[in-house]
Design a protein around this motif. Structure first.
Motif, PDB file in Angstrom:
ATOM      1  N   HIS A 106      52.203  46.783  44.379  1.00  0.00           N
ATOM      2  CA  HIS A 106      52.600  46.869  42.978  1.00  0.00           C
ATOM      3  C   HIS A 106      51.389  47.206  42.117  1.00  0.00           C
ATOM      4  O   HIS A 106      50.252  47.203  42.606  1.00  0.00           O
ATOM      5  CB  HIS A 106      53.230  45.551  42.517  1.00  0.00           C
ATOM      6  N   THR A 107      51.639  47.468  40.872  1.00  0.00           N
ATOM      7  CA  THR A 107      50.569  47.653  39.893  1.00  0.00           C
ATOM      8  C   THR A 107      50.780  46.637  38.788  1.00  0.00           C
ATOM      9  O   THR A 107      51.892  46.154  38.561  1.00  0.00           O
ATOM     10  CB  THR A 107      50.566  49.070  39.283  1.00  0.00           C
ATOM     11  N   ASP A 108      49.716  46.303  38.113  1.00  0.00           N
ATOM     12  CA  ASP A 108      49.787  45.473  36.917  1.00  0.00           C
ATOM     13  C   ASP A 108      49.359  46.352  35.747  1.00  0.00           C
ATOM     14  O   ASP A 108      48.420  47.136  35.875  1.00  0.00           O
ATOM     15  CB  ASP A 108      48.847  44.269  37.046  1.00  0.00           C
ATOM     16  N   PRO A 109      50.014  46.211  34.598  1.00  0.00           N
ATOM     17  CA  PRO A 109      49.660  47.051  33.450  1.00  0.00           C
ATOM     18  C   PRO A 109      48.388  46.587  32.748  1.00  0.00           C
ATOM     19  O   PRO A 109      48.043  47.101  31.695  1.00  0.00           O
ATOM     20  CB  PRO A 109      50.880  46.908  32.534  1.00  0.00           C
ATOM     21  N   ALA A 141      43.611  48.076  35.673  1.00  0.00           N
ATOM     22  CA  ALA A 141      45.021  48.251  35.320  1.00  0.00           C
ATOM     23  C   ALA A 141      45.612  49.434  36.078  1.00  0.00           C
ATOM     24  O   ALA A 141      44.937  50.438  36.316  1.00  0.00           O
ATOM     25  CB  ALA A 141      45.150  48.467  33.816  1.00  0.00           C
ATOM     26  N   ASN A 142      46.856  49.286  36.466  1.00  0.00           N
ATOM     27  CA  ASN A 142      47.660  50.347  37.095  1.00  0.00           C
ATOM     28  C   ASN A 142      47.162  50.795  38.466  1.00  0.00           C
ATOM     29  O   ASN A 142      47.522  51.877  38.919  1.00  0.00           O
ATOM     30  CB  ASN A 142      47.800  51.542  36.149  1.00  0.00           C
ATOM     31  N   VAL A 143      46.359  49.978  39.136  1.00  0.00           N
ATOM     32  CA  VAL A 143      45.886  50.304  40.486  1.00  0.00           C
ATOM     33  C   VAL A 143      46.814  49.614  41.498  1.00  0.00           C
ATOM     34  O   VAL A 143      46.980  48.384  41.457  1.00  0.00           O
ATOM     35  CB  VAL A 143      44.426  49.847  40.698  1.00  0.00           C
ATOM     36  N   LEU A 156      43.541  32.019  41.728  1.00  0.00           N
ATOM     37  CA  LEU A 156      43.828  32.180  40.307  1.00  0.00           C
ATOM     38  C   LEU A 156      43.831  33.659  39.988  1.00  0.00           C
ATOM     39  O   LEU A 156      42.996  34.410  40.493  1.00  0.00           O
ATOM     40  CB  LEU A 156      42.770  31.477  39.456  1.00  0.00           C
ATOM     41  N   SER A 157      44.761  34.061  39.153  1.00  0.00           N
ATOM     42  CA  SER A 157      44.838  35.442  38.704  1.00  0.00           C
ATOM     43  C   SER A 157      44.663  35.447  37.187  1.00  0.00           C
ATOM     44  O   SER A 157      45.500  34.919  36.458  1.00  0.00           O
ATOM     45  CB  SER A 157      46.193  36.040  39.086  1.00  0.00           C
TER      46      SER A 157
END
Length: 175
Positions: A106-109, A141-143, A156-157
């Motif tokens: 997945h990617t995170d924005p 972001a977006n990787v 932890l994130s």
């Protein structure tokens, strides 16, 4: 920053359940199945405690959001990252078992920093990255990425988010 005992106290506290901050990431044979807020499955705290035992027995990943509001060192680290990144930062805690992952690729924005409190985790970006206790990994972001626990693992994130200016205006704050 937190220990397994801290996470056990957090996951079993009424305040995290009542505020809807506890999530489950179901895995089968190390692969993602689904994720959900535990309040979708439980109507009461006592029902949650009963289900929690099953989730632990089945070795599903547990996630708690909003850790920064209940732990001063984590709050201070979020502030430091916020100053660095120029955006607000929140923190989610994950407990996962050896061989289990969290989400599919997945990617995170947003920008994300993963910190390992206990154990080891492999995070696949363009190449596999192993991070161990006391280490962190920055993800732009977006990787695209995917994580898998090499051992039982508490992580932890830390992630950025944008201010919600409309909401701030709606509740009457004026600068």
């Amino acid at each position: 920053m937190i220990t397994k005992q801290d996470f056990q106290n957090i996951i079993s506290s009424t305040q995290f359940f009542e505020r809807g901050l506890v999530y489950v990431i179901e895995n089968q044979q190390g692969e993602y199945v689904q994720d959900y807020n535990i309040r979708e499955k439980c109507s009461s705290y006592n029902e949650f405690l009963d289900i929690l035992g099953v989730l632990i027995k089945d070795k599903h990943t547990l996630k708690v959001q909003g850790i920064e509001f209940f732990n001063k060192p984590i709050y201070e680290h979020c502030k430091k990252l916020s100053d660095h990144w120029g955006k607000p930062v929140d923190c989610h805690a994950y407990w996962g078992y050896q061989g289990q992952g969290s989400f599919d690729v997945h990617t995170d924005p947003c920008e994300v920093c993963i910190y390992i409190c206990e154990g080891s985790k492999q995070i696949d970006l363009e190449q596999p990255n192993v991070i161990n206790e006391g280490e962190h990994l920055y993800i732009k972001a977006n990787v695209p990425h995917k994580a898998k626990n090499l051992t039982d693992c508490l992580s932890l994130s830390f992630g950025t988010f944008d201010y919600d200016y409309k909401r701030i205006g709606d509740i009457g704050f004026k600068l």
